[in-house]
Design a protein around this motif. Structure first.
Motif, PDB file in Angstrom:
ATOM      1  N   ASP A  44      47.599  31.749  37.192  1.00  0.00           N
ATOM      2  CA  ASP A  44      46.616  30.842  37.857  1.00  0.00           C
ATOM      3  C   ASP A  44      46.526  30.885  39.443  1.00  0.00           C
ATOM      4  O   ASP A  44      45.579  30.769  39.982  1.00  0.00           O
ATOM      5  CB  ASP A  44      47.143  29.333  37.519  1.00  0.00           C
ATOM      6  N   VAL A  45      47.798  31.222  39.946  1.00  0.00           N
ATOM      7  CA  VAL A  45      47.685  31.193  41.231  1.00  0.00           C
ATOM      8  C   VAL A  45      47.074  32.610  41.933  1.00  0.00           C
ATOM      9  O   VAL A  45      46.321  32.543  42.892  1.00  0.00           O
ATOM     10  CB  VAL A  45      49.164  31.123  42.018  1.00  0.00           C
ATOM     11  N   THR A  46      47.262  33.640  41.392  1.00  0.00           N
ATOM     12  CA  THR A  46      46.609  34.845  41.590  1.00  0.00           C
ATOM     13  C   THR A  46      45.396  34.786  41.300  1.00  0.00           C
ATOM     14  O   THR A  46      44.329  35.272  42.094  1.00  0.00           O
ATOM     15  CB  THR A  46      47.351  36.206  41.037  1.00  0.00           C
ATOM     16  N   GLU A  47      44.830  34.225  40.202  1.00  0.00           N
ATOM     17  CA  GLU A  47      43.353  34.146  40.082  1.00  0.00           C
ATOM     18  C   GLU A  47      42.820  33.171  41.075  1.00  0.00           C
ATOM     19  O   GLU A  47      41.575  33.411  41.518  1.00  0.00           O
ATOM     20  CB  GLU A  47      43.146  33.599  38.654  1.00  0.00           C
ATOM     21  N   ALA A  48      43.353  32.062  41.358  1.00  0.00           N
ATOM     22  CA  ALA A  48      42.880  31.325  42.278  1.00  0.00           C
ATOM     23  C   ALA A  48      42.864  31.895  43.606  1.00  0.00           C
ATOM     24  O   ALA A  48      41.742  31.514  44.591  1.00  0.00           O
ATOM     25  CB  ALA A  48      43.768  29.947  42.629  1.00  0.00           C
ATOM     26  N   ALA A  49      43.896  32.733  44.268  1.00  0.00           N
ATOM     27  CA  ALA A  49      43.577  33.394  45.319  1.00  0.00           C
ATOM     28  C   ALA A  49      42.701  34.421  45.360  1.00  0.00           C
ATOM     29  O   ALA A  49      41.809  34.581  46.382  1.00  0.00           O
ATOM     30  CB  ALA A  49      44.887  34.132  45.460  1.00  0.00           C
ATOM     31  N   ILE A  50      42.207  35.147  44.289  1.00  0.00           N
ATOM     32  CA  ILE A  50      41.111  35.883  44.115  1.00  0.00           C
ATOM     33  C   ILE A  50      39.768  35.367  44.273  1.00  0.00           C
ATOM     34  O   ILE A  50      39.071  35.549  45.033  1.00  0.00           O
ATOM     35  CB  ILE A  50      41.147  36.942  42.748  1.00  0.00           C
ATOM     36  N   ALA A  51      39.775  34.088  43.810  1.00  0.00           N
ATOM     37  CA  ALA A  51      38.521  33.254  43.740  1.00  0.00           C
ATOM     38  C   ALA A  51      38.380  32.882  45.119  1.00  0.00           C
ATOM     39  O   ALA A  51      37.000  32.794  45.744  1.00  0.00           O
ATOM     40  CB  ALA A  51      38.606  32.138  43.009  1.00  0.00           C
ATOM     41  N   VAL A 100      51.765  37.825  44.055  1.00  0.00           N
ATOM     42  CA  VAL A 100      52.612  36.621  44.051  1.00  0.00           C
ATOM     43  C   VAL A 100      54.000  36.657  43.341  1.00  0.00           C
ATOM     44  O   VAL A 100      53.933  37.184  42.402  1.00  0.00           O
ATOM     45  CB  VAL A 100      51.834  35.334  43.223  1.00  0.00           C
ATOM     46  N   SER A 101      54.841  36.080  43.812  1.00  0.00           N
ATOM     47  CA  SER A 101      56.121  36.411  43.382  1.00  0.00           C
ATOM     48  C   SER A 101      57.110  34.902  43.618  1.00  0.00           C
ATOM     49  O   SER A 101      56.797  34.254  44.793  1.00  0.00           O
ATOM     50  CB  SER A 101      57.211  37.398  43.955  1.00  0.00           C
ATOM     51  N   ASP A 102      57.791  34.436  42.735  1.00  0.00           N
ATOM     52  CA  ASP A 102      58.523  32.983  43.363  1.00  0.00           C
ATOM     53  C   ASP A 102      59.767  33.313  44.156  1.00  0.00           C
ATOM     54  O   ASP A 102      59.954  32.388  44.730  1.00  0.00           O
ATOM     55  CB  ASP A 102      59.176  32.483  41.682  1.00  0.00           C
ATOM     56  N   ASP A 110      62.955  36.604  38.514  1.00  0.00           N
ATOM     57  CA  ASP A 110      61.721  36.705  39.365  1.00  0.00           C
ATOM     58  C   ASP A 110      60.519  36.859  38.475  1.00  0.00           C
ATOM     59  O   ASP A 110      60.306  37.499  37.497  1.00  0.00           O
ATOM     60  CB  ASP A 110      61.814  37.887  40.336  1.00  0.00           C
ATOM     61  N   VAL A 111      59.431  36.038  38.895  1.00  0.00           N
ATOM     62  CA  VAL A 111      58.180  36.163  38.176  1.00  0.00           C
ATOM     63  C   VAL A 111      57.324  36.376  39.006  1.00  0.00           C
ATOM     64  O   VAL A 111      56.948  35.698  40.056  1.00  0.00           O
ATOM     65  CB  VAL A 111      57.919  34.641  37.435  1.00  0.00           C
ATOM     66  N   ALA A 112      56.532  37.671  38.818  1.00  0.00           N
ATOM     67  CA  ALA A 112      55.569  37.945  39.760  1.00  0.00           C
ATOM     68  C   ALA A 112      54.267  38.569  39.143  1.00  0.00           C
ATOM     69  O   ALA A 112      54.326  38.824  37.975  1.00  0.00           O
ATOM     70  CB  ALA A 112      56.230  39.309  40.549  1.00  0.00           C
ATOM     71  N   ARG A 113      53.280  38.437  39.824  1.00  0.00           N
ATOM     72  CA  ARG A 113      51.949  38.738  39.251  1.00  0.00           C
ATOM     73  C   ARG A 113      51.184  39.706  40.229  1.00  0.00           C
ATOM     74  O   ARG A 113      51.470  39.338  41.579  1.00  0.00           O
ATOM     75  CB  ARG A 113      51.098  37.665  39.012  1.00  0.00           C
TER      76      ARG A 113
END
Length: 339
Positions: A44-51, A100-102, A110-113
């Motif tokens: 959600d965060v990466t898609e929001a950043a792209i938008a 994005v990474s936690d 670690d959770v990264a996208r």
């Protein structure tokens, strides 16, 4: 020890092991749930950043940045930091990357996208079938030079390795000398698009919204000093440009254009009216499109040189483009058999 102890002891041991197993499985389920929730949040965060980056396309001036020059910034989305990277590879093509990474690097994984998106810059629909296009006629005289050959000049912004397919020199109702026999080697004209005027009128509505507007009266004007590739919208019934002018990008004129001095353009000259440069110097490396209700056409002079350049026209269009996400059109495997 009492006899019943020897009966209960194994049972207690089994129950203890079972309890530990259930606790372990429960903890693993919690961990898995946390990882899943974190992964969903990262998506959600990466898609929001792209938008958000697409919304700020104009504010960040992506459409006028140099080719190959990356712009990187860090933004906060719901308290999480995202690194966003824009880069324009061709005039009307860019890439957008959001990472994005936690960043915990603790006992939880670690959770990264990492999202990489192709971005096509969509300009107003403007027909550019030739170096000079008009719904009227093109007149000229000796010294008037028109060419639709797209030659990659040294130092071209797009480089030498690019599509240099040529177009017609003139797309108009016809070409004619300003006086009998005054234009030796007059180029022949191909047919202009039937709805050239309507298409240009529609494009002007968008351009007026996206480019800085300058109201022009009866007095001749001098264009602002060049500051990179830019767009300008000149609004007047008849726009007269005097003095010495150089412009990189898109120059749109709502009204008839009359040049009395020198006008050199690397890019695109659009005129919603007639063009008269018979007593002036006009040099266009890109394209000229002119259309008006009376189909007056384009009147060139002995010091008019217009050469088609796809790179500069696309660079000009990028200044009034808006981003549209889309997949890459094709992938090619680089192997010894397919170099």
């Amino acid at each position: 020890l009492p006899p019943f102890f020897w009966v209960l002891n194994p049972l207690i041991s089994v129950l203890g092991l079972l309890s530990m197993t259930l606790v372990g499985e429960s903890m693993q389920s919690i961990r898995a749930a946390r990882v899943t929730m974190s992964a969903d949040d990262a998506d959600d965060v990466t898609e929001a950043a792209i938008a958000q980056a697409l919304d700020r396309f104009v504010a960040d001036s992506i459409g006028v940045r140099e080719l190959g020059r990356a712009m990187t910034q860090t933004v906060s989305i719901n308290g999480r930091l995202v690194v966003v990277r824009w880069q324009r590879h061709q005039p009307l093509f860019a890439s957008l990357r959001a990472v994005v990474s936690d960043g915990t690097r603790g006992r939880w994984n670690d959770v990264a996208r990492d999202r990489y998106r192709a971005v096509w810059l969509s300009p107003p629909a403007i027909p550019i079938p030739a170096a000079v296009s008009t719904n009227g006629t093109v007149t000229g005289s000796e010294g008037t030079l028109l060419s639709g050959s797209d030659v990659a000049l040294p130092g071209s912004t797009c480089g030498s390795t690019r599509d240099t397919a040529s177009v017609a020199a003139v797309a108009a109702a016809g070409t004619s000398p300003s006086a009998p026999g005054s234009w030796p080697g007059i180029p022949s004209a191909t047919a202009a698009p039937l709805n050239l005027l309507g298409q240009l009128q529609q494009a002007f509505v968008l351009i007026a919204q996206r480019a800085p507007n300058i109201a022009v009266g009866k007095t001749a004007i001098v264009l602002p000093a060049p500051a990179g590739v830019r767009a300008r919208f000149l609004d007047g019934d008849t726009v007269t440009i005097g003095g010495v002018n150089t412009w990189d990008g898109l120059l749109a004129v709502r009204g008839h254009l009359r040049v009395t001095g020198t006008l050199r353009i690397r890019g695109l000259l659009l005129v919603l009216g007639s063009v008269d440069v018979t007593g002036a110097t006009l040099a266009v490396q890109g394209a000229l499109v002119s259309a008006d209700t009376h189909a007056t056409g384009v009147m060139l002079g002995a010091d008019s040189q217009l050469f088609f350049d796809r790179c500069t026209t696309h660079m000009a269009l990028a200044t009034v483009s808006r981003p549209a996400l889309g997949p890459f059109s094709a992938w090619a495997s680089l192997t010894p058999d397919n170099p």
